[in-house]
Structures are given as structure tokens and as C-alpha cells.
Design a protein around this motif. Structure first.
Motif, short mmCIF file in Angstrom:
data_model
loop_
_atom_site.label_atom_id
_atom_site.label_comp_id
_atom_site.label_asym_id
_atom_site.label_seq_id
_atom_site.Cartn_x
_atom_site.Cartn_y
_atom_site.Cartn_z
N GLU A 1 0.80 -1.16 -0.11
CA GLU A 1 -0.09 -0.04 -0.01
C GLU A 1 0.88 1.26 0.07
N CYS A 2 1.92 1.26 0.70
CA CYS A 2 2.88 2.43 0.76
C CYS A 2 3.40 2.53 -0.73
N GLN A 3 4.00 1.39 -1.41
CA GLN A 3 4.19 1.74 -2.83
C GLN A 3 3.19 2.16 -3.45
N ASN A 4 1.96 1.94 -3.61
CA ASN A 4 1.02 2.23 -4.29
C ASN A 4 0.77 3.94 -4.01
N GLU A 5 0.94 4.39 -2.73
CA GLU A 5 0.76 5.78 -2.35
C GLU A 5 1.88 6.60 -2.98
#
Length: 385
Positions: A139-143
Motif C-alpha cells: 500500500e505504501c508503494q501504491n501511495e
């Protein structure tokens, strides 16, 4: 191992280049926006630039813009839009864009519960944040991807102390105090002790302390000289509140720039990211030691909190660490089971990294540790997609 040996050992033997529309290959100069005029971020950025050049056989260079291209509040959108190829991004300035990433950063007060890495808290926390965002939090990567960015580095400050006008040693001393805070966990800490949290830009703290607008501020010792607070601070309480600032991507790339690179070029940029993470974190800690000595020489009162305040602070931190995943779930609409999983992951990583940094003596050793434990496990061809 010295810096040059580390970098040449890592060298990939391929030139980093960009191909323009007419098919001519030429070296790029990457624009690196750093929202500081001087200090550890700038010195670390210079090491980053050296790493890029050496790992790309001098085919690629970095131009550092010191407080001139983008400021902190402009950084996220500026990187996204390509105004800079990369930037020193502080994700706390855009909390709704990076909630999963900031969740990890907001658990930093856990460092105050463990005394086995005193003076190296930032070393450990940078490692934990790198491993959290790069290897454990899609999810961090997606942010970052959603903001047209690629995360390649981190920054962690030294542990936070209290700069105050009047001496603060006990819980009673905190009651009614107006305290400038650096984020939500510290605001909750202040309220728990009967004080009033105040949000102010760091550039306004000097005047606020001097004029008594605030009684205290929570910062790392480095800000004594970075913002000349050494001229107005009268008392420093060293062992509360604890925690540190880690909500940042110290070398965050524009995703379009990243996607120009081939796999070897991407690996070169990741190697430079490990150097940036190590140097900015290490240099901050060196400066913290130096600035505390300057404070003592200047006659600033250096105070240790009494045992009751320390114990009450630890009890608050334990409770607040349980609350943080609930806060992020409610504030940003994230599944509560997932926020708990991420918080547990980050907690485990903090403990792991506390056990890895005890023998670190140089920034180059720290860079090698970050590389071996985190960066080397990434696949350049798929990272940042």
C-alpha cells in the motif's frame, strides 16, 4: 570500508543515459530539490550525487537545488509534476496522500521504550522504515506510485528532546504548558500530561520561544544550530518525550524519470538511495552530539526527567502505540485489520533493527547494512511499477 571503495565495489559498469526522440543518447543531469539551506540533508545530497556519478561511470549527474526549486510544502506535487527529477520529500506535509507510509513513521515513540541503541535510534529507525515501505507495505508503494513517484531513500532524525523556557523535570511541570509539537503522537502526549499542543512551522519557533508564545518545543538537538534556537533556548530536557521524525523519502524520484532507466540504471539509483539514507541519518546524529556540547558550553541548563515522569511517559507510549492503528483506520478509512497488521510489522522491524546497528561507527558501514538488508532484495525491473 571507505566511501569510494564501497561505491566502486557497487559500480555496475554501465553508463546511465537518456534517449531523446531523435535517437541520440546523452547523459542527463537530474534536478534534486532539497528544501533546506544547509546541514545534514545538503551534505548527504552531495554524497548521493557522488554515488550516482560513480555507479554510472560518470554518465549521469545530479544538480542539487538548495531551498530554491521547491520548498517542503511544494515538494510532493513538484516531484509528481516533474518540476524536479527527485526531491527530499517529507510525507507528513501531505498526510492524506501517504497514510500507510506515515503510519510506520508515527510509531517512532516506541524507540523511547528501548534503551539498547541510545544515540543510534535514527540508524535503526531508518532501516526499519526502509524495510517497511520497500518490502512489507504494498500500500505504501501504491501511495508513491499514485503520486507519480518512486521511493528510494529515507531520513530519520535523532531522538526528540524538549527545548523549554523554564525547567521541566516532572509531570507537574508540564501542566498548563503550551508546547509546539511535530505530529499527532506528540500532541496526544502533551494532552495526556495536561498541556496544550501548538502547531507551528519550524521557522516560527525561534520567535515563539523568545516571546513566550510557546513554553516548549519538541525537536531533535540538531535544530539548536539549524534554526539558531541555541540563542533562545534556556533549558533542555533530554529523555522525554522521545520518538523522532521519519516521515520522509529523502530521495524520492519522479516516476517518469525512473521509467526512463533500464534495469542497471535503476539499480544504480537504488545504490545511491542507500548512500543518501545512511549519510543523512548518520550526519544528523553526529550534529546532535555536537549541538548538545555547544548547548552545554553556552550554559544552557541540561535536565534529566525524574523517574515518575519517565514511567508515566512510557505508560502513555505503550497505550498510544495500541491506538495508532485505530487512528489511521478511522482517519483515513483503512481496514482496521490491515492497520493492525502493518503496526505489528513495523513494531517487529524496529526491534529487529535495534539489534543490527549497535556496531555501526561510520556512514559507509550504515550504507552497506541498508544495502544488504533491504535494497539488495529488490528487483530493479519491477520496483516502482
Amino acid at each position: 570500508m571507505d566511501c569510494r571503495k564501497f561505491l566502486y565495489t557497487a559500480a555496475l559498469g554501465v553508463g546511465l543515459s537518456a534517449t531523446i526522440n531523435v535517437g541520440v543518447t546523452q547523459a542527463d543531469t537530474l534536478r534534486f530539490a532539497v528544501g533546506f539551506p544547509s546541514g545534514a540533508p545538503i551534505e548527504a545530497a552531495k554524497k548521493y550525487a557522488e554515488s550516482v556519478k560513480e555507479n554510472t561511470n560518470n554518465e549521469h549527474s545530479v544538480k542539487i537545488y538548495e531551498l530554491s526549486l521547491l520548498n517542503h510544502s511544494e515538494m510532493s506535487s513538484g516531484i509528481s509534476q516533474g518540476m524536479a527529477d527527485l526531491g527530499y520529500l517529507l510525507t507528513a506535509y501531505s498526510p492524506s496522500d501517504y497514510p500507510h507510509s506515515n503510519l510506520g513513521a508515527d510509531m517512532s515513540m516506541q524507540t523511547a521504550l528501548q534503551g539498547d541503541v541510545l544515540g543510534r535510534e535514527g540508524y535503526a529507525y531508518s532501516g526499519a522504515m526502509l524495510e517497511y515501505i520497500m518490502l512489507n507495505c504494498p500500500e505504501c508503494q501504491n501511495e508513491f506510485s499514485s503520486n507519480n513517484q518512486v521511493y528510494t531513500s529515507v531520513v530519520s532524525t535523532p531522538a526528540y528532546v524538549m527545548f523549554c523556557n523554564e525547567p521541566v523535570k516532572s509531570a507537574e511541570d508540564l501542566k498548563g504548558k503550551r508546547m509546539r509539537i511535530s505530529g499527532a503522537p506528540w500532541a496526544r502526549w502533551v494532552k495526556d500530561f495536561g498541556g496544550s499542543p501548538v502547531a507551528l512551522p519550524i521557522t516560527e519557533i525561534y520567535e515563539a520561544l523568545e516571546q513566550g508564545v510557546v513554553d516548549c518545543t519538541f525537536l531533535s538537538p540538531t535544530e539548536l544550530t539549524n534554526f539558531n534556537l541555541i540563542d533562545v533556548v534556556k533549558n533542555i530536557t533530554t529523555d522525554v518525550p522521545g520518538g523522532l521524525y521519519a516521515a520522509g523519502g529523502a530521495a524520492t524520484l519522479n516516476r517518469d524519470t525512473w521509467n526512463r532507466f533500464n534495469d542497471e540504471e535503476k539499480e544504480a539509483m537504488l545504490k545511491a538511495g542507500s548512500v543518501m539514507a545512511a549519510y543523512v541519518t548518520f550526519l544528523y546524529q553526529e550534529q546532535a552530539h555536537s549541538d548538545m556540547e555547544k548547548a552545554r558550553s553556552k550554559g544552557i541548563n541540561i535536565i534529566e526527567a525524574d523517574s515518575d515522569l519517565l514511567e508515566r511517559s512510557r505508560e502513555f507510549i505503550k497505550s498510544d502505540l495500541e491506538f495508532i492503528p485505530e487512528f489511521y483506520s478511522g482517519e483515513y478509512g483503512i481496514d482496521s485489520k490491515r492497520t493492525r497488521e502493518l503496526a505489528d510489522t513495523m513494531s517487529s522491524l524496529i526491534k529487529k533493527w535495534n539489534g543490527l546497528v549497535g556496531d555501526i561507527e561510520t556512514a559507509d558501514q550504515l550504507a552497506e547494512l541498508y544495502w544488504s538488508e533491504v535494497y539488495s532484495k529488490l528487483e530493479p525491473s519491477s520496483y516502482g511499477k
